[in-house]
Design an enzyme around this catalytic site. Structure first.
Site, PDB file in Angstrom:
ATOM      1  N   TYR A  15      52.941 -40.299  -3.869  1.00 52.14           N
ATOM      2  CA  TYR A  15      52.514 -41.688  -4.065  1.00 52.14           C
ATOM      3  C   TYR A  15      53.580 -42.315  -4.953  1.00 52.14           C
ATOM      4  CZ  TYR A  15      47.682 -40.633  -2.567  1.00 52.14           C
ATOM      5  OH  TYR A  15      46.570 -40.283  -1.866  1.00 52.14           O
ATOM      6  N   SER A  74      49.755 -32.287  -1.957  1.00 53.70           N
ATOM      7  CA  SER A  74      49.513 -33.640  -2.476  1.00 53.70           C
ATOM      8  C   SER A  74      50.075 -33.839  -3.882  1.00 53.70           C
ATOM      9  CB  SER A  74      47.999 -33.891  -2.513  1.00 53.70           C
ATOM     10  OG  SER A  74      47.696 -35.007  -3.315  1.00 53.70           O
ATOM     11  N   HIS A 128      43.746 -42.822   6.143  1.00 59.83           N
ATOM     12  CA  HIS A 128      43.421 -41.966   5.000  1.00 59.83           C
ATOM     13  C   HIS A 128      42.035 -41.332   5.205  1.00 59.83           C
ATOM     14  CE1 HIS A 128      45.190 -41.546   0.782  1.00 59.83           C
ATOM     15  NE2 HIS A 128      44.131 -40.777   0.709  1.00 59.83           N
ATOM     16  N   ARG A 185      34.925 -45.293  -3.131  1.00 53.18           N
ATOM     17  CA  ARG A 185      34.225 -44.082  -2.668  1.00 53.18           C
ATOM     18  C   ARG A 185      32.840 -44.058  -3.311  1.00 53.18           C
ATOM     19  NH1 ARG A 185      39.131 -40.884  -2.550  1.00 53.18           N
ATOM     20  NH2 ARG A 185      40.604 -42.298  -1.541  1.00 53.18           N
ATOM     21  N   ARG A 196      39.104 -43.285   3.831  1.00 50.72           N
ATOM     22  CA  ARG A 196      38.828 -43.228   2.389  1.00 50.72           C
ATOM     23  C   ARG A 196      39.408 -44.410   1.622  1.00 50.72           C
ATOM     24  NH1 ARG A 196      37.344 -37.911   1.054  1.00 50.72           N
ATOM     25  NH2 ARG A 196      38.412 -37.812  -0.938  1.00 50.72           N
ATOM     26  N   THR A 211      52.873 -41.735   1.022  1.00 49.88           N
ATOM     27  CA  THR A 211      51.608 -42.363   1.422  1.00 49.88           C
ATOM     28  C   THR A 211      51.591 -43.807   0.932  1.00 49.88           C
ATOM     29  OG1 THR A 211      50.487 -40.246   1.384  1.00 49.88           O
ATOM     30  CG2 THR A 211      49.087 -42.194   1.270  1.00 49.88           C
ATOM     31  N   GLY A 217      42.536 -32.910   7.524  1.00 52.93           N
ATOM     32  CA  GLY A 217      42.198 -32.799   6.109  1.00 52.93           C
ATOM     33  C   GLY A 217      40.875 -32.077   5.919  1.00 52.93           C
ATOM     34  N   ARG A 218      39.786 -32.802   6.194  1.00 49.77           N
ATOM     35  CA  ARG A 218      38.460 -32.215   5.940  1.00 49.77           C
ATOM     36  C   ARG A 218      38.263 -30.914   6.707  1.00 49.77           C
ATOM     37  NH1 ARG A 218      37.815 -37.668   6.525  1.00 49.77           N
ATOM     38  NH2 ARG A 218      36.925 -38.836   4.764  1.00 49.77           N
ATOM     39  N   ASP A 267      46.066 -39.005  12.213  1.00 54.60           N
ATOM     40  CA  ASP A 267      44.971 -38.241  11.601  1.00 54.60           C
ATOM     41  C   ASP A 267      43.732 -39.110  11.442  1.00 54.60           C
ATOM     42  OD1 ASP A 267      45.012 -39.681   9.192  1.00 54.60           O
ATOM     43  OD2 ASP A 267      46.018 -38.106   8.051  1.00 54.60           O
ATOM     44  N   LYS A 322      53.201 -42.222   5.595  1.00 51.38           N
ATOM     45  CA  LYS A 322      51.802 -41.975   5.998  1.00 51.38           C
ATOM     46  C   LYS A 322      50.919 -43.153   5.616  1.00 51.38           C
ATOM     47  CE  LYS A 322      48.076 -38.630   5.042  1.00 51.38           C
ATOM     48  NZ  LYS A 322      47.212 -39.250   4.024  1.00 51.38           N
TER      49      LYS A 322
HETATM   50  C1  LIG Z   1      39.330 -34.715  -0.255  1.00 48.60           C
HETATM   51  C2  LIG Z   1      40.500 -35.461   0.284  1.00 48.60           C
HETATM   52  C3  LIG Z   1      41.561 -35.744  -0.546  1.00 48.60           C
HETATM   53  C4  LIG Z   1      42.688 -36.433  -0.029  1.00 48.60           C
HETATM   54  N1  LIG Z   1      43.767 -36.642  -0.858  1.00 48.60           N
HETATM   55  C5  LIG Z   1      44.878 -37.210  -0.329  1.00 48.60           C
HETATM   56  C6  LIG Z   1      46.061 -37.323  -1.116  1.00 48.60           C
HETATM   57  O1  LIG Z   1      46.102 -36.896  -2.258  1.00 48.60           O
HETATM   58  N2  LIG Z   1      47.136 -37.899  -0.552  1.00 48.60           N
HETATM   59  C7  LIG Z   1      47.134 -38.378   0.753  1.00 48.60           C
HETATM   60  O2  LIG Z   1      48.145 -38.903   1.231  1.00 48.60           O
HETATM   61  N3  LIG Z   1      46.035 -38.274   1.511  1.00 48.60           N
HETATM   62  C8  LIG Z   1      44.914 -37.688   1.011  1.00 48.60           C
HETATM   63  N4  LIG Z   1      43.809 -37.552   1.811  1.00 48.60           N
HETATM   64  C9  LIG Z   1      43.846 -38.009   3.199  1.00 48.60           C
HETATM   65  C10 LIG Z   1      44.357 -36.893   4.128  1.00 48.60           C
HETATM   66  O3  LIG Z   1      45.708 -36.618   3.904  1.00 48.60           O
HETATM   67  C11 LIG Z   1      44.189 -37.293   5.604  1.00 48.60           C
HETATM   68  O4  LIG Z   1      44.818 -38.516   5.833  1.00 48.60           O
HETATM   69  C12 LIG Z   1      42.721 -37.369   6.021  1.00 48.60           C
HETATM   70  O5  LIG Z   1      41.970 -36.381   5.369  1.00 48.60           O
HETATM   71  C13 LIG Z   1      42.581 -37.213   7.519  1.00 48.60           C
HETATM   72  O6  LIG Z   1      41.244 -37.298   7.921  1.00 48.60           O
HETATM   73  P1  LIG Z   1      40.287 -36.040   8.146  1.00 48.60           P
HETATM   74  O7  LIG Z   1      39.912 -35.570   6.779  1.00 48.60           O
HETATM   75  O8  LIG Z   1      39.137 -36.609   8.871  1.00 48.60           O
HETATM   76  O9  LIG Z   1      41.066 -34.992   8.901  1.00 48.60           O
HETATM   77  C14 LIG Z   1      42.683 -36.876   1.309  1.00 48.60           C
HETATM   78  C15 LIG Z   1      41.597 -36.586   2.141  1.00 48.60           C
HETATM   79  C16 LIG Z   1      40.507 -35.883   1.642  1.00 48.60           C
HETATM   80  C17 LIG Z   1      39.370 -35.563   2.574  1.00 48.60           C
END
Ligand SMILES: Cc1cc2nc3c(=O)[nH]c(=O)nc-3n(C[C@H](O)[C@H](O)[C@H](O)COP(=O)(O)O)c2cc1C
Length: 404
Positions: free
Chosen positions: A160, A136, A300, A195, A303, A186, A354-355, A331, A276
């Site tokens: 970004y 990231s 995302h 959040r 989020r 992204t 991600g998570r 995702d 993305k």
């Molecule tokens: C803690 C956290 C930080 C994230 N930071 C970014 C980021 O910096 N850039 C980005 O494109 N997506 C970010 N995401 C989104 C993830 O790339 C991804 O789209 C998302 O986590 C997918 O869902 P899931 O966590 O349920 O698998 C973040 C997600 C989480 C949980």
């Protein structure tokens, strides 16, 4: 009446097999995790509440995130039988190169917050397992440092668009020089999503010991010791920051980004370009016209805009709109290998997660990320076997439907 007798010692020895405890507490803890949900529970107990909530939480009332999970729960598989699944091959190709699974470790900001091993742990596991990892822009390990610890990993860099175009162009240059194969742009973050857990927890970067966090910190001394005895927790690509994530995003990121920015990036970046944060078929077509090699159908992880469309439900329409002009990934809410299999059957070339790996990281650093990957990998293979699909090519839309 059943006749009773005393058991013989030899029979008792057969059934009583106390497991020899492994010496390492972390390994022991992780051994007991059989699902990503189990890793999440361990994670919840291991890290301060504000840290867990930053990873686990989503925007607003977290409706988008819940809907993503519900969509996967509504999946119904259509198994076929008698198809020789003694061996199944979950491997695929992404952007023309092999991946051991249709899986990518998603970009997640501030990963060293979860565990000091941070991005290094994720990169090493990606290398070992054979799946790409997108570092990231908000990462806490530099593009060069990740390349040094995971030279054989398929490394993507997530970008970004910044208000300061020169600064983001310089980052792209560094990613290119450090051998990153793809840029993941992204586009769903014009401003920070609300959040609310972070707001309620008073979460800041770097984390601060306030009166509010002090009591919870006392329960997680190990995490704080790790934090304070390892290199400072900083963004590797941004100047140091002492505020909330939302303030940072709003200050640095470009809310005025338009399609022309995608075209400009395409012209300047020689590697693959992935966009993305696409949820609309028209948008997908437009960014592919602008030169994207792949799109990620994503909200995302819930989020950003709460109540945005559910990625799994949008997927088939976007796959149809893009055709074979670009790869389509998805995702959001993936916590099980069966989710990955379902998404591929619905038309995704791969899933980002991600998570799922962050829970592993919080639960036990690199070992925990490895555990998460092993769990997912085993679940993907077993689901394919039970479904009667020996390869990802056999994961077609006829094999799944979404119950209403
Ligand atoms: C803690 C956290 C930080 C994230 N930071 C970014 C980021 O910096 N850039 C980005 O494109 N997506 C970010 N995401 C989104 C993830 O790339 C991804 O789209 C998302 O986590 C997918 O869902 P899931 O966590 O349920 O698998 C973040 C997600 C989480 C949980």
């Amino acid at each position: 009446m059943v006749e009773r007798r005393l058991p013989r010692w030899s029979e008792l020895r057969e059934v009583i097999r106390p497991r020899r405890p492994s010496g390492d507490g972390t390994a022991r803890r992780l051994d007991r995790a059989v699902t990503i949900g189990d890793l999440r529970e361990i994670a919840r107990r291991r890290v301060p509440r504000a840290v867990f909530d930053y990873a686990d939480g989503a925007a607003g009332s977290e409706i988008s995130l819940r809907r993503s999970r519900e969509a996967f729960e509504r999946v119904e598989f259509r198994p076929r039988v008698l198809r020789d699944v003694s061996r199944v091959d979950p491997a695929t190709t992404l952007l023309g190169a092999p991946a051991a699974l249709p899986l990518v470790f998603a970009p997640t900001g501030f990963t060293r917050l979860m565990h000091t091993e941070g991005e290094t742990a994720v990169g090493r596991v990606a290398e070992r397992v054979g799946v790409p990892y997108a570092l990231s822009t908000m990462g806490t390990t530099s593009v060069e440092a990740l390349a040094a610890v995971a030279p054989g990993a398929r490394r993507w860099f997530q970008l970004y668009l910044w208000r300061d175009r020169e600064a983001s162009a310089a980052l792209v240059e560094r990613a290119l020089a450090a051998g990153y194969e793809a840029l993941v742009l992204t586009v769903d973050t014009p401003v920070a999503g609300p959040r609310l857990r972070d707001v309620r927890n008073g979460f800041t970067i770097p984390p601060a010991l306030t009166l509010r966090t002090m009591a919870n910190a006392a329960v997680h001394p190990r995490w704080w010791v790790d934090l304070l005895t390892t290199p400072p927790l900083e963004f590797a690509s941004l100047r140091s920051w002492g505020g909330t994530v939302a303030e940072l995003v709003d200050r640095v990121f470009e809310p005025a980004a338009v399609l022309a920015d995608v075209r400009a990036l395409r012209a300047s970046w020689p590697g693959a370009l992935i966009v993305k944060g696409i949820l609309d078929a028209e948008d997908a077509r437009a960014v592919v016209d602008a030169g994207a090699d792949a799109v990620v159908v994503s909200n995302h992880g819930g989020r950003q805009l709460d109540r945005s469309p559910t990625p799994l439900e949008q997927l088939p329409g976007i796959v149809a709109a893009v055709g074979d002009r670009a790869e389509v990934y998805v995702d959001g809410g993936i916590l099980d290998g069966a989710d990955v299999v379902a998404a591929v059957a619905f038309g995704a070339r791969a899933c980002l997660i991600g998570r799922g790996y962050l829970y592993g990281l919080m639960a036990g650093g690199e070992l925990g990320v490895q555990r998460a990957a092993d769990i997912l990998s085993r679940e993907v293979s077993r689901t394919m076997q039970l479904l009667g699909a020996a390869s990802v090519a056999e994961l077609t839309p006829e094999r799944v439907r979404l119950r209403s």
